[in-house]
Design an enzyme around this catalytic site. Structure first.
Site, mmCIF file in Angstrom:
data_model
loop_
_atom_site.group_PDB
_atom_site.id
_atom_site.type_symbol
_atom_site.label_atom_id
_atom_site.label_comp_id
_atom_site.label_asym_id
_atom_site.label_seq_id
_atom_site.Cartn_x
_atom_site.Cartn_y
_atom_site.Cartn_z
ATOM 1 C CG ASP A 343 -47.757 25.069 -22.269
ATOM 2 O OD1 ASP A 343 -47.944 24.256 -21.874
ATOM 3 O OD2 ASP A 343 -46.517 25.791 -22.130
ATOM 4 C CD GLU A 379 -51.371 23.363 -19.254
ATOM 5 O OE1 GLU A 379 -50.866 22.239 -18.992
ATOM 6 O OE2 GLU A 379 -50.480 23.994 -19.870
#
Length: 684
Positions: A343, A379
């Site tokens: 993330d 990401e």
């Protein structure tokens, strides 16, 4: 115990004869104490009297599996210089492998006074906090377990929420629904294997904390991007209770692996649940705040944040990096997971301020033999910038440009053909110059963050009223269309175009070069009622509604996945090239008249139709036809490389070949044709 030697590494709790070695990193603390809590709340304290470098360590006699424990850390209270020690606060030990309870988010878990943030608060935290549980990793029997080790080129990723997937699945026993054991249940695994996906990418399952502002609204943090324990499986997902969570997680991995399904974890190392200077003191903030968090230079009372959550982990500091690396290795070696999706990965590469390909974080992962065999997915953004294409060659990235360009193409945006062709071919415009393969691109049109596929084709606007923020949260630019009605409708014409568009986008993901990822539930038309930011909806808005599943769309998705996995021409490992270039994979990009595109053709803003003839040496060839026009288009068929062209799959229910020479593909539809027989790799 007198003969047992205490060691500064490994950090955390390590079982030894008669007790445990406990080691805690803190550069600035004066004293570190281990606190043992009995079931009745009685507390026993053992100070760590040894210090090696910046590690406090010692032997805690009698410490055994199942015991509940935490830390108290004493030192200066000097927020202006980033120091936030308070021995009254009971802190979660950073390497705890299992956790019981949660933090109640009252004054007892705040190091500062809620009424005067510059002042230290001495309210005792005991009884108000989550505690670590001592674990014994030798207890679980992996048996003859083997990892699937699916090559990236053959992977189909299914992004899914562990709880939401089985919460309403009737074939799973009720007491197991929404748990690790629920996902390990035969009914859940049979569904995944029948669909054909090769990996589940689980939204965060490391221990996370509920947000006080959500609880006040009667909501909960459903997605889990609020980590506080980087080693522990989230305790609320354990059917067996706190003391069984680790073995239950391992049992889930073992069962999925036995079915040939890999487990990829969505991990949140970029920030923690402790927030900014007004946030609680749960663990790192009270152990060694400046080592674990980035502070504003010259204003160390405040946090430097590129995550939008209040803090950023200090990846320029060895202690924070060691914590992350220890955690990654633990999940691979002890929990047997197969990869990670990071993330806001760009934050982890900001060693100073700018993102860097040569950051310490990326360098450490690159040279680590334990992580060499697992899948690494970034990401590639944070609040300070977008770094698509900026990660190492052995990483893959969530390709947000694929998502946006495919959405734009199918909703009829002008001038998209040239860009769309790059996405179908594996995004060579992003990766080829740096000698990165199409496998660098994780292709998706929907993910947990945003509309589901059903909602992308049913709503022009977000509908997040249930989140309690007056519909002001969530993305406003969704590149979506409702096709004539906002939300549910009985109009057959609208239903028909929505169904086609869902199939079109699923097909584009699953038939493009790269690594396909589908959002769990898209294959059954799962809706969130127009909510594109359902992070706080731990309820029927987010859970899979199996009773309303679109099984025809499911079977269509299943067919596409089977095709991709069985046909080499549909999953090239390197970029396809024109036949004269050579190589096992070739492509000819054709206009509707069967001729190659000329340079001027790409600039035509009205052009919305394109065909790709895809060949692989020694395998069947395919013709992928995409038509985003609002009318049917007749495509002239090229000479087949093998047997004559036959229809394989299409979103156009009326499609039919015309004497083998052409095919009319209806409005906003795709078609995939097959030429069977041995191909020489030439797309003619």
């Amino acid at each position: 115990m007198s003969g047992t030697r205490t060691l500064p590494y490994p950090l955390g709790v390590t079982l030894v004869d008669g007790g445990a070695n406990v080691a805690v990193y803190s550069e600035r603390a004066d004293r570190v104490t281990v606190c043992m809590f009995a079931d009745d709340g009685a507390e026993t304290q053992v100070e760590l009297t040894e210090r090696t470098g910046h590690v406090f360590h010692g032997i805690v006699a009698g410490m055994a599996p199942g015991d509940r424990y935490s830390l108290r850390v004493d030192g200066p209270w000097d927020p202006e210089n980033g120091l936030r020690f308070s021995p009254a606060k009971v802190l979660l030990e950073p390497h705890a492998q299992a956790i019981t309870g949660s933090f109640d988010m009252g004054q007892a878990v705040f190091g500062h006074s809620l009424d005067a943030p510059e002042e230290r608060d001495d309210t005792d935290g005991a009884g108000h906090v989550a505690l670590g549980i001592v674990t014994d990793n030798r207890a679980f029997d992996w048996g003859d377990h083997e990892r699937p080790s699916t090559p990236l080129a053959e992977s189909v990723i299914y992004e899914v929420h562990l709880k939401g997937f089985t919460r309403l699945m009737e074939k799973v026993p009720e007491h197991l629904r929404g748990t690790y054991a629920g996902l390990a249940n035969t009914a859940a695994i049979d569904y995944l294997t029948d669909l054909g996906v090769t990996a589940v990418e689980l939204l965060p399952v490391q221990q996370f904390q509920q947000d006080a502002h959500l609880l006040e609204k009667g909501l909960r943090n459903y997605w889990g991007y609020n980590s506080i324990g980087f080693f522990a499986p989230h305790n609320e997902y354990a059917a067996t209770g706190d003391r069984g969570q680790v073995d239950e997680f391992k049992g889930m991995v073992k069962a999925l692996h036995a079915a040939g399904i890999e487990v990829i974890l969505d991990v949140v190392y970029n920030h923690t649940a402790e927030g900014n200077d007004l946030g609680p003191t749960l663990s790192f903030k009270g152990i060694d705040n400046p080592s674990y968090y980035r502070l504003v230079e010259g204003d160390e009372a405040h946090y430097f944040d590129t995550t939008g959550t209040g803090n950023s982990v200090n990846v320029s500091h060895p202690a924070a990096l060691q914590l992350i690396m220890d955690s990654l290795r633990y999940w691979v070696t002890e929990m047997h997971v197969d990869g990670f999706r990071f993330d806001l990965a760009t934050t982890l590469t900001r060693q100073g301020g700018d993102a860097s390909l040569h950051s310490a974080f990326l360098t450490l992962i690159q040279q680590d033999p334990t992580l060499a065999s697992v899948k690494l997915i970034a990401e590639p953004w944070d609040t300070a910038g977008y770094q698509l294409g900026g990660f190492p060659a052995d990483w893959s990235e969530w390709n947000g440009r694929f998502r946006d360009d495919v959405r734009d193409y199918w909703r009829g945006t002008e001038g998209m053909l040239a860009t769309l062709s790059q996405r179908v071919l594996g995004s060579p415009d992003i990766y080829e110059d740096s000698r990165r393969a199409p496998l660098s691109s994780v292709n998706f049109v929907t993910a947990h963050d945003g509309f589901t596929l059903a909602d992308l084709t049913s709503y022009d606007e977000r509908h997040n009223e249930a989140n309690g923020e007056d519909n002001n949260d969530g993305e406003s630019d969704n590149r979506s269309r409702n096709y004539g009605a906002e939300g549910p409708t009985d109009d057959p014409a609208i239903i028909a175009v929505r169904t086609r568009q869902r199939k079109n986008m699923l097909a584009t993901v699953l038939l493009s070069a790269g690594v396909p990822m589908i959002l769990g539930g898209d294959e059954i038309a799962r809706t969130q009622q127009g909510n594109n930011n359902a992070y706080c909806q731990d309820n029927e808005i987010s859970w899979f509604d199996w009773e309303s599943a679109d099984w025809e769309l499911h079977d269509f998705t299943k067919q596409l996945i089977r095709l991709r996995r069985s046909e080499p021409a549909l999953r090239p490992e390197w970029y396809r090239h024109a036949p004269e270039v050579g190589g096992p994979d070739t492509v000819c990009i054709l206009r509707a008249d069967g001729e190659p595109f000329a340079d001027d053709d790409w600039d035509d803003p009205e052009a919305r139709s394109i065909a790709f003839q895809l060949c692989h040496e020694g395998a069947d060839a395919f013709l992928l036809i995409l038509n985003a026009a609002a009318n049917g288009v007749e495509f002239a068929l090229p000479e087949p490389p093998g047997a004559h062209w036959e229809l394989e799959v299409s979103s156009d229910p009326e499609l039919a070949l015309k004497d083998g020479d052409s095919v009319i593909v209806g409005e906003t539809s795709f078609a995939l044709l097959r030429s069977a027989g041995t191909s020489d790799g030439d797309a003619r």
